[in-house]
Design a protein around this motif. Structure first.
Motif, PDB file in Angstrom:
ATOM      1  N   SER A 112      35.057   0.849  48.135  1.00  0.00           N
ATOM      2  CA  SER A 112      35.205  -0.336  49.227  1.00  0.00           C
ATOM      3  C   SER A 112      33.758  -0.696  49.924  1.00  0.00           C
ATOM      4  O   SER A 112      33.853  -1.715  50.612  1.00  0.00           O
ATOM      5  CB  SER A 112      36.086  -0.012  50.389  1.00  0.00           C
ATOM      6  OG  SER A 112      35.676   1.046  51.225  1.00  0.00           O
ATOM      7  N   THR A 113      32.762   0.111  49.710  1.00  0.00           N
ATOM      8  CA  THR A 113      31.488  -0.134  50.152  1.00  0.00           C
ATOM      9  C   THR A 113      30.676  -1.114  49.064  1.00  0.00           C
ATOM     10  O   THR A 113      29.571  -1.449  49.617  1.00  0.00           O
ATOM     11  CB  THR A 113      30.798   0.925  50.405  1.00  0.00           C
ATOM     12  OG1 THR A 113      30.307   1.877  49.281  1.00  0.00           O
ATOM     13  CG2 THR A 113      31.479   1.934  51.529  1.00  0.00           C
ATOM     14  N   HIS A 114      31.518  -1.626  48.329  1.00  0.00           N
ATOM     15  CA  HIS A 114      30.818  -2.413  47.140  1.00  0.00           C
ATOM     16  C   HIS A 114      31.559  -3.827  47.222  1.00  0.00           C
ATOM     17  O   HIS A 114      32.711  -3.996  47.433  1.00  0.00           O
ATOM     18  CB  HIS A 114      30.962  -2.031  45.744  1.00  0.00           C
ATOM     19  CG  HIS A 114      29.864  -0.904  45.614  1.00  0.00           C
ATOM     20  ND1 HIS A 114      28.844  -1.044  44.925  1.00  0.00           N
ATOM     21  CD2 HIS A 114      29.856   0.431  45.980  1.00  0.00           C
ATOM     22  CE1 HIS A 114      27.988   0.112  44.678  1.00  0.00           C
ATOM     23  NE2 HIS A 114      28.893   1.051  45.544  1.00  0.00           N
ATOM     24  N   PHE A 115      30.984  -4.736  47.299  1.00  0.00           N
ATOM     25  CA  PHE A 115      31.742  -6.226  47.423  1.00  0.00           C
ATOM     26  C   PHE A 115      31.111  -7.053  46.135  1.00  0.00           C
ATOM     27  O   PHE A 115      30.965  -8.527  46.557  1.00  0.00           O
ATOM     28  CB  PHE A 115      31.136  -6.758  48.721  1.00  0.00           C
ATOM     29  CG  PHE A 115      31.522  -5.626  49.992  1.00  0.00           C
ATOM     30  CD1 PHE A 115      32.658  -5.754  50.333  1.00  0.00           C
ATOM     31  CD2 PHE A 115      30.372  -5.149  50.461  1.00  0.00           C
ATOM     32  CE1 PHE A 115      32.891  -4.700  51.563  1.00  0.00           C
ATOM     33  CE2 PHE A 115      30.661  -4.247  51.452  1.00  0.00           C
ATOM     34  CZ  PHE A 115      32.012  -4.291  51.988  1.00  0.00           C
ATOM     35  N   THR A 116      31.177  -6.664  45.060  1.00  0.00           N
ATOM     36  CA  THR A 116      30.714  -7.646  43.979  1.00  0.00           C
ATOM     37  C   THR A 116      31.846  -8.510  43.777  1.00  0.00           C
ATOM     38  O   THR A 116      32.864  -8.496  44.068  1.00  0.00           O
ATOM     39  CB  THR A 116      30.691  -6.511  42.557  1.00  0.00           C
ATOM     40  OG1 THR A 116      31.679  -5.840  42.684  1.00  0.00           O
ATOM     41  CG2 THR A 116      29.260  -5.831  42.645  1.00  0.00           C
ATOM     42  N   ASP A 117      31.550  -9.541  43.008  1.00  0.00           N
ATOM     43  CA  ASP A 117      32.441 -10.811  42.684  1.00  0.00           C
ATOM     44  C   ASP A 117      33.875 -10.056  42.097  1.00  0.00           C
ATOM     45  O   ASP A 117      34.940 -10.691  42.411  1.00  0.00           O
ATOM     46  CB  ASP A 117      31.757 -11.727  41.797  1.00  0.00           C
ATOM     47  CG  ASP A 117      30.504 -12.424  42.600  1.00  0.00           C
ATOM     48  OD1 ASP A 117      30.546 -12.471  43.691  1.00  0.00           O
ATOM     49  OD2 ASP A 117      29.747 -12.871  41.610  1.00  0.00           O
ATOM     50  N   VAL A 118      33.531  -9.205  41.127  1.00  0.00           N
ATOM     51  CA  VAL A 118      34.575  -8.447  40.352  1.00  0.00           C
ATOM     52  C   VAL A 118      34.557  -7.040  40.826  1.00  0.00           C
ATOM     53  O   VAL A 118      33.319  -6.490  40.400  1.00  0.00           O
ATOM     54  CB  VAL A 118      34.567  -8.760  38.982  1.00  0.00           C
ATOM     55  CG1 VAL A 118      35.853  -8.188  38.067  1.00  0.00           C
ATOM     56  CG2 VAL A 118      34.892 -10.365  38.564  1.00  0.00           C
ATOM     57  N   ARG A 119      35.459  -6.436  41.248  1.00  0.00           N
ATOM     58  CA  ARG A 119      35.483  -5.075  41.688  1.00  0.00           C
ATOM     59  C   ARG A 119      36.559  -4.363  40.955  1.00  0.00           C
ATOM     60  O   ARG A 119      37.482  -4.610  40.648  1.00  0.00           O
ATOM     61  CB  ARG A 119      35.704  -4.912  43.111  1.00  0.00           C
ATOM     62  CG  ARG A 119      35.564  -3.472  43.762  1.00  0.00           C
ATOM     63  CD  ARG A 119      35.241  -3.408  45.128  1.00  0.00           C
ATOM     64  NE  ARG A 119      36.342  -4.007  46.080  1.00  0.00           N
ATOM     65  CZ  ARG A 119      36.388  -4.248  47.386  1.00  0.00           C
ATOM     66  NH1 ARG A 119      35.136  -3.754  47.996  1.00  0.00           N
ATOM     67  NH2 ARG A 119      37.258  -4.405  48.038  1.00  0.00           N
ATOM     68  N   LEU A 120      35.682  -3.097  40.188  1.00  0.00           N
ATOM     69  CA  LEU A 120      36.620  -2.368  39.353  1.00  0.00           C
ATOM     70  C   LEU A 120      37.064  -1.166  40.354  1.00  0.00           C
ATOM     71  O   LEU A 120      36.574  -0.327  41.076  1.00  0.00           O
ATOM     72  CB  LEU A 120      35.817  -1.630  38.356  1.00  0.00           C
ATOM     73  CG  LEU A 120      36.529  -0.578  37.309  1.00  0.00           C
ATOM     74  CD1 LEU A 120      37.579  -1.300  36.563  1.00  0.00           C
ATOM     75  CD2 LEU A 120      35.393   0.101  36.419  1.00  0.00           C
ATOM     76  N   LYS A 121      38.577  -0.939  40.430  1.00  0.00           N
ATOM     77  CA  LYS A 121      39.344   0.033  40.982  1.00  0.00           C
ATOM     78  C   LYS A 121      40.187   0.685  39.808  1.00  0.00           C
ATOM     79  O   LYS A 121      39.674   0.567  38.632  1.00  0.00           O
ATOM     80  CB  LYS A 121      40.056  -0.639  41.979  1.00  0.00           C
ATOM     81  CG  LYS A 121      39.371  -1.301  43.266  1.00  0.00           C
ATOM     82  CD  LYS A 121      40.264  -1.523  44.344  1.00  0.00           C
ATOM     83  CE  LYS A 121      39.631  -2.337  45.440  1.00  0.00           C
ATOM     84  NZ  LYS A 121      40.311  -2.731  46.530  1.00  0.00           N
ATOM     85  N   ASN A 122      41.226   1.000  40.131  1.00  0.00           N
ATOM     86  CA  ASN A 122      42.207   1.379  38.721  1.00  0.00           C
ATOM     87  C   ASN A 122      43.005  -0.047  38.524  1.00  0.00           C
ATOM     88  O   ASN A 122      44.097   0.359  38.039  1.00  0.00           O
ATOM     89  CB  ASN A 122      43.230   2.656  39.395  1.00  0.00           C
ATOM     90  CG  ASN A 122      43.830   2.527  40.678  1.00  0.00           C
ATOM     91  OD1 ASN A 122      43.803   1.411  41.477  1.00  0.00           O
ATOM     92  ND2 ASN A 122      44.621   3.682  40.962  1.00  0.00           N
ATOM     93  N   PHE A 123      42.504  -0.889  38.866  1.00  0.00           N
ATOM     94  CA  PHE A 123      42.636  -2.124  38.313  1.00  0.00           C
ATOM     95  C   PHE A 123      41.720  -3.220  38.686  1.00  0.00           C
ATOM     96  O   PHE A 123      40.460  -2.526  39.083  1.00  0.00           O
ATOM     97  CB  PHE A 123      44.117  -3.020  39.089  1.00  0.00           C
ATOM     98  CG  PHE A 123      43.771  -2.911  40.812  1.00  0.00           C
ATOM     99  CD1 PHE A 123      43.205  -3.838  41.326  1.00  0.00           C
ATOM    100  CD2 PHE A 123      44.367  -1.780  41.276  1.00  0.00           C
ATOM    101  CE1 PHE A 123      42.911  -3.789  42.808  1.00  0.00           C
ATOM    102  CE2 PHE A 123      44.272  -1.552  42.926  1.00  0.00           C
ATOM    103  CZ  PHE A 123      43.389  -2.606  43.595  1.00  0.00           C
TER     104      PHE A 123
END
Length: 418
Positions: free
Chosen positions: A312-323
């Motif tokens: 959550s401390t990253h704000f890239t245009d596309v964020r990889l989580k478990n989705f």
């Protein structure tokens, strides 16, 4: 976990156990295609009826009072508090939370059918609108609050946001503007494997600036007319490379879950949080401009709270989580959010559509994406991102099965014109 990719200064930057924890977290998101779902988040700007001034959390007839009344309609076991402050509510597939400036976020998901978006959002509004009316508040779906300046908005009483406020107040030009005054629409979708996830991330990053332009919705900035087509992009990228914008290394041939994990872990945390780390050397939440995960968390597998905080401390245009989460868009009214959601689902969960855009963008580089962003920012409707006109991209990205056209001009939320 394969080891053919070199860790960046492994002894100082990242902990191998932490890397493995994130890789396993990503892998746990792999789903069969028949179990795919969609998530949608719409942030709203609360403004005072009659003046359009931003409404803050603690003021009389403010957001705190709205949440306290709304809580009677939600599940008490899903309330979120920071100390005595009520900051979030949940019920079924609806979650209501607050952004730093008091923006009200409605998260809807996991959606299995497209009509669920309309139905769930209608329920959210049916619950909250009468309460807002009693307090003289309305919700605006713009990318930036229309009248009030960022310096005049007090952040909500959340410990994480106090630390984040300190960090972003010292970094870049727009940290406080983003925290206190902006609002977004985010759409999330699933992946079936590591290869599928990386391919979808690359294509989402490639088409993201185009969709960000077509669905832009920020007519005002600091009480004046906004002149930047992609203001949201401009503000986020001002906080520093690696944390926002294009994911570092995404278009490299060897990029995968391991490299994504290393990137997330090597970057300074901005905000450290060990409230769920009883064995950490330091307890609490604090501003961490230089410390990364290896400096803060013990030499062991990370727990899920720690993992989600780091991501959550990253704000890239596309964020990889478990989705996969696409984060390009300004706040949108429901009808436009539905068009966008249908389009994203079509492009990124339909195998034929994904293959079509992947074929077109074969060989694209991060440099090309950044050039497309700058072209759109500088030239607007006359831009030629990736060497093609915007009319070409409207046709290329239009999925007929959505039954709706991509809006060509969204300077005002009620204007849908080519």
């Amino acid at each position: 976990m394969h080891n053919d990719f070199p860790y960046y200064h492994l002894d100082r930057a990242v902990n191998p156990r932490h890397v493995q924890s994130l890789v396993e977290f990503y892998e746990a998101g792999c789903k069969p295609r028949d179990q795919y779902g969609t998530g949608v988040e719409i942030e709203h700007l609360p403004v005072r009826e009659g003046t359009d001034e931003a409404v803050t959390y603690a003021e009389p007839h403010g957001i705190r009072e709205v949440l306290e009344e709304l809580a009677e309609l939600y599940d008490a076991s899903k309330e979120y508090r920071d100390g005595d402050a009520l900051l979030g509510l949940g019920r079924g597939k609806i979650a209501v939370s607050l952004e730093p400036g008091g923006q009200i976020e409605c998260s809807l998901g996991v959606l299995e059918q497209p009509d669920e978006l309309n139905d769930l959002y209608a329920q959210f509004r049916a619950d909250i609108d009468p309460i807002l009316a009693r307090h003289g508040i309305r919700l605006v779906t713009y990318g930036y609050t229309p009248v009030t300046s960022a310096r005049d908005i007090t952040i909500i009483p959340k410990t994480r946001y106090a630390a984040m406020n300190e960090y972003l107040g010292r970094v870049g030009s727009y940290g406080w503007n983003m925290m206190r005054c902006s609002a977004s629409t985010q759409v999330s979708f699933d992946f079936s494997s590591e290869a599928d996830a990386i391919e979808k991330m690359r294509m989402a990053v490639a088409v993201g600036p185009l969709l960000g332009y077509f669905f832009r919705n920020t007519p005002y900035f600091e009480g004046r007319e906004n002149e930047l087509p992609l203001l949201r992009q401009h503000m986020w990228e001002g906080i520093g490379s690696g944390r926002a914008g294009t994911n570092p290394g995404l278009f490299d041939a060897h990029y995968g879950f391991e490299q994504a994990a290393i990137d997330a872990l090597a970057t300074p945390l901005m905000v450290a949080d060990t409230t769920h780390s009883p064995d950490a050397a330091r307890q609490g939440v604090w501003t961490a401009p230089f410390e990364n995960a290896a400096d803060v968390y013990p030499d062991r597998a990370l727990n899920e709270y720690e993992i989600t905080h780091i991501i959550s401390t990253h704000f890239t245009d596309v964020r990889l989580k478990n989705f996969i989460e696409m984060r390009h868009w300004d706040s949108l009214p429901l009808d436009r959010a539905r068009i966008l959601t249908d389009l994203v689902v079509k492009l990124f969960t339909n195998e034929e559509e994904l293959a079509r855009i992947s074929g077109y963008f074969e060989g694209v580089r991060a440099l090309d994406v950044n050039a497309a962003k700058l072209d759109l920012q500088a030239h607007g409707e006359d831009a030629r991102p990736y060497g093609q006109s915007l009319d070409f991209w409207r046709e290329f990205l239009h999925a007929e099965s959505t039954g709706a056209d991509i809006p060509g001009d969204a300077a005002h939320p009620d204007v849908f014109q080519k």
